[in-house]
Design an enzyme around this catalytic site. Structure first.
Site, mmCIF file in Angstrom:
data_model
loop_
_atom_site.group_PDB
_atom_site.id
_atom_site.type_symbol
_atom_site.label_atom_id
_atom_site.label_comp_id
_atom_site.label_asym_id
_atom_site.label_seq_id
_atom_site.Cartn_x
_atom_site.Cartn_y
_atom_site.Cartn_z
ATOM 1 C CG ASP A 161 -0.235 0.160 2.514
ATOM 2 O OD1 ASP A 161 1.009 0.207 2.528
ATOM 3 O OD2 ASP A 161 -0.920 0.240 3.545
ATOM 4 C CE1 TYR A 187 9.118 0.918 4.804
ATOM 5 C CE2 TYR A 187 7.472 1.559 3.190
ATOM 6 C CZ TYR A 187 7.801 1.079 4.445
ATOM 7 O OH TYR A 187 6.805 0.760 5.343
HETATM 8 P P1 NAD Z 1 -0.702 -7.655 13.937
HETATM 9 O O1 NAD Z 1 0.366 -8.327 14.716
HETATM 10 O O2 NAD Z 1 -1.631 -6.730 14.627
HETATM 11 O O3 NAD Z 1 -1.605 -8.761 13.231
HETATM 12 C C1 NAD Z 1 -1.111 -9.887 12.636
HETATM 13 C C2 NAD Z 1 -1.925 -11.125 13.062
HETATM 14 O O4 NAD Z 1 -1.345 -12.263 12.411
HETATM 15 C C3 NAD Z 1 -1.892 -11.412 14.570
HETATM 16 O O5 NAD Z 1 -3.198 -11.462 15.073
HETATM 17 C C4 NAD Z 1 -1.201 -12.763 14.649
HETATM 18 O O6 NAD Z 1 -1.697 -13.585 15.671
HETATM 19 C C5 NAD Z 1 -1.471 -13.355 13.285
HETATM 20 N N1 NAD Z 1 -0.543 -14.404 12.889
HETATM 21 C C6 NAD Z 1 0.792 -14.450 13.060
HETATM 22 N N2 NAD Z 1 1.296 -15.563 12.538
HETATM 23 C C7 NAD Z 1 0.255 -16.269 12.016
HETATM 24 C C8 NAD Z 1 0.143 -17.504 11.340
HETATM 25 N N3 NAD Z 1 1.228 -18.255 11.077
HETATM 26 N N4 NAD Z 1 -1.081 -17.920 10.956
HETATM 27 C C9 NAD Z 1 -2.166 -17.173 11.221
HETATM 28 N N5 NAD Z 1 -2.127 -15.973 11.847
HETATM 29 C C10 NAD Z 1 -0.923 -15.531 12.239
HETATM 30 O O7 NAD Z 1 0.022 -6.923 12.730
HETATM 31 P P2 NAD Z 1 -0.408 -5.655 11.857
HETATM 32 O O8 NAD Z 1 0.412 -4.502 12.233
HETATM 33 O O9 NAD Z 1 -1.864 -5.484 11.889
HETATM 34 O O10 NAD Z 1 0.099 -6.079 10.417
HETATM 35 C C11 NAD Z 1 -0.321 -7.232 9.764
HETATM 36 C C12 NAD Z 1 0.521 -7.486 8.550
HETATM 37 O O11 NAD Z 1 0.169 -6.615 7.490
HETATM 38 C C13 NAD Z 1 2.020 -7.281 8.758
HETATM 39 O O12 NAD Z 1 2.727 -8.267 8.029
HETATM 40 C C14 NAD Z 1 2.252 -5.921 8.167
HETATM 41 O O13 NAD Z 1 3.601 -5.735 7.834
HETATM 42 C C15 NAD Z 1 1.355 -6.044 6.972
HETATM 43 N N6 NAD Z 1 1.039 -4.811 6.247
HETATM 44 C C16 NAD Z 1 1.440 -4.749 4.965
HETATM 45 C C17 NAD Z 1 1.175 -3.663 4.197
HETATM 46 C C18 NAD Z 1 1.708 -3.631 2.798
HETATM 47 O O14 NAD Z 1 1.902 -2.580 2.246
HETATM 48 N N7 NAD Z 1 2.023 -4.762 2.183
HETATM 49 C C19 NAD Z 1 0.459 -2.595 4.747
HETATM 50 C C20 NAD Z 1 0.045 -2.669 6.067
HETATM 51 C C21 NAD Z 1 0.328 -3.802 6.814
HETATM 52 C C1 G6P Z 2 3.364 1.096 4.841
HETATM 53 C C2 G6P Z 2 3.967 -0.068 4.132
HETATM 54 C C3 G6P Z 2 3.639 -1.338 4.833
HETATM 55 C C4 G6P Z 2 4.070 -1.278 6.270
HETATM 56 C C5 G6P Z 2 3.428 -0.104 6.945
HETATM 57 C C6 G6P Z 2 4.025 0.066 8.328
HETATM 58 O O1 G6P Z 2 1.983 1.118 4.692
HETATM 59 O O2 G6P Z 2 3.570 -0.161 2.789
HETATM 60 O O3 G6P Z 2 4.278 -2.385 4.156
HETATM 61 O O4 G6P Z 2 3.722 -2.456 6.948
HETATM 62 O O5 G6P Z 2 3.682 1.077 6.232
HETATM 63 O O6 G6P Z 2 3.247 0.927 9.039
HETATM 64 P P1 G6P Z 2 3.320 0.999 10.620
HETATM 65 O O7 G6P Z 2 2.310 2.027 10.931
HETATM 66 O O8 G6P Z 2 2.988 -0.374 11.132
HETATM 67 O O9 G6P Z 2 4.720 1.393 10.944
HETATM 68 MN MN MN Z 3 4.298 -2.159 1.965
#
Ligand code: NAD
Ligand code: G6P
Ligand code: MN
EC number: 3.2.1.122
Length: 442
Positions: free
Chosen positions: A170, A265
């Site tokens: 995102d 980044y």
């Molecule tokens: P979070 O820790 O609040 O939530 C993650 C959940 O995953 C937890 O509830 C945890 O119990 C669960 N989990 C962990 N391992 C697991 C497994 N093997 N099987 C099933 N469930 C499992 O984290 P968050 O801050 O809400 O972020 C979630 C994910 O989304 C992270 O990887 C974050 O980096 C990603 N993210 C990516 C983008 C992007 O741009 N690609 C944007 C925002 C968030």
């Molecule tokens: C951006 C990136 C994500 C990352 C997030 C971290 O949205 O694209 O990949 O996980 O920032 O945000 P946070 O608020 O968890 O530092």
């Molecule tokens: Mn990202």
């Protein structure tokens, strides 16, 4: 219109309520008959699940909702899996950030040694989700945004090459929302962008309006002065001062190559000394999120569940997560929408490794993404990408082969790390911290 069944994997994520509210807000565009959550932490997921049950009952009672930790129940009968797991959760993110910092190196969720450590944890977790999906719903698609997306994407390319998994980020969406604001456009979708790179490691080379007018000059003028800082509250996620610093620092990243506009980044790779100097070794972004977003989301969810009502709650629709609906729609309705996805290069960037996972524009339809041709990229970007893709590939090889040496090479090659000596010291600390999550290296 056909209605779809959606599974959110990582139901206990801090982003789940915002994404659920976004899905409920978009039911006219993407109708849902059943929504399920899956997580391997029942207690964490239950807090979010109970609150979402209330939100759904209030807004769309026809949507069948449930949450479970049982893979068969979760993955059976679904069309889409929206995956956002964090293996090791926030306490491990905290260590990913603090261990490198202790050695004077950038401590970041997805960049440098912290991202590498997180990658070594995520690969197994995401592969497990892919395998459950293929076992219980072989026709489903996984829309994955679990981080570190670059390493996860390379791992699925290597180990599950035929799986229907699309990796997406995102950050470009967040940057483009700011660009639209700078340009005075109603929506980022009025822009057509050319962009290339790796995940969290890319550049915009061309941005035009619908009539084909070049929008880069006006954007460059702004970025040269203010980076991507805009004076309007347009983003519910990237709100804290630390994110504002990142958007501001894009000004200095841009100065290195004024032909392109950079992903935020890149600051971690091009200005690691600045980043380390401005980091608090005792209180990193993980602490900020645990004290901020995590407390807030879980607190609000507990209140909603207790009251049985969301009246007065301050959970927001995660508007910028609507790119996930765009992606699901593109597959469901064959819209051929142009989106940035993380896909095998296969010649799109003509002078770059064809086996690299690159982030580039794709047209997305019901057979998946059709990547667009980028052509040859300049030496500066090529040099950086060659170094970084080697890091990402070495991490995946280290995970597959359980190789200490390959992981040491990966950390040494990261542009954020000054020497093999420092890399080894960080690696040894990371191994101890990750003993419950990484394969045992030899
Ligand atoms: P979070 O820790 O609040 O939530 C993650 C959940 O995953 C937890 O509830 C945890 O119990 C669960 N989990 C962990 N391992 C697991 C497994 N093997 N099987 C099933 N469930 C499992 O984290 P968050 O801050 O809400 O972020 C979630 C994910 O989304 C992270 O990887 C974050 O980096 C990603 N993210 C990516 C983008 C992007 O741009 N690609 C944007 C925002 C968030
Ligand atoms: C951006 C990136 C994500 C990352 C997030 C971290 O949205 O694209 O990949 O996980 O920032 O945000 P946070 O608020 O968890 O530092
Ligand atoms: Mn990202």
């Amino acid at each position: 219109m056909q209605k779809y069944s959606v599974l959110v994997a990582g139901g206990g994520s801090t982003f789940t309520p915002g994404i659920v509210l976004m899905l409920l807000d978009n039911l006219d565009k993407f109708p849902i008959k059943e929504l399920k959550f899956y997580d391997n932490d029942a207690a964490r997921q239950e807090v979010i699940g109970k609150a979402c049950a209330v939100l759904i009952k209030e807004r769309a009672p026809e949507v069948v909702f449930s949450y479970t930790t049982d893979p068969r129940e979760a993955f059976s009968g679904v069309d889409f899996v929206m995956a956002h797991i964090r293996v090791g959760k926030y306490p491990m993110r905290e260590l990913d950030e603090k261990i490198p910092l202790k050695h004077g190196v950038v401590g970041q969720e997805t960049c440098g040694p912290g991202g590498i450590a997180y990658g070594m944890r995520s690969i197994g977790g995401v592969l497990e989700l892919v395998d459950y999906m293929e076992k219980y719903s072989p026709n489903a698609w996984m829309l994955n945004y679990s981080n570190p997306a670059a390493i996860v994407a390379e791992a699925t390319r290597r180990l599950r090459p035929n799986s229907k998994i699309l990796n997406i980020c995102d950050m470009p969406v967040g940057i483009e929302v700011r660009m639209a604001e700078i340009l005075g456009l109603e929506s980022r979708k009025e822009m057509t962008v050319k962009y290339y790179g790796l995940n969290h490691f890319g550049w915009y080379s061309d941005i035009r309006d619908q009539a084909g007018n070049d929008l880069m000059p006006k954007l460059k003028e702004h970025v040269a002065k203010y980076g991507y800082v805009v004076h309007k509250d347009i983003d519910s996620q990237h709100v804290e001062p630390s994110w504002n610093d990142t958007f501001a620092k894009a000004k200095d990243v841009f100065a290195l190559d004024t032909n392109t506009l950079p992903n935020t980044y890149l600051k971690y790779y091009l200005f690691p000394d600045y980043v380390v100097e401005h980091s608090d070794k005792e209180y990193t972004r993980a602490n900020e999120v645990m004290d901020g977003r995590e407390k807030h989301v879980f607190g609000e969810c507990r209140k909603i569940a207790e009251k049985g009502s969301s009246a007065g709650a301050s959970l927001h629709i995660d508007e910028h997560a609507s790119y996930i609906v765009d992606l699901a729609r593109a597959i469901a309705y064959n819209t051929k929408e142009r989106m940035l996805l993380i896909v095998p290069n296969q010649g799109s960037v003509s002078n770059f490794d064809p086996t690299a996972m690159v982030e580039i524009p794709c047209l997305v339809g019901n057979t998946g993404p059709e990547p667009m041709q980028i052509g040859a990229i300049p030496q500066f970007q090529l040099g950086m990408m060659n170094q970084q893709v080697a890091v990402e590939k070495l991490v995946v090889e280290a995970w597959i082969e359980k190789s200490y040496t390959k992981l040491w090479q990966a950390i040494t090659l990261s542009k954020t790390v000054p020497s093999a000596t420092v890399a080894k010291a960080i690696l040894d600390d990371l191994i101890a911290a990750n003993k419950d999550f990484w394969p045992e290296l030899h």
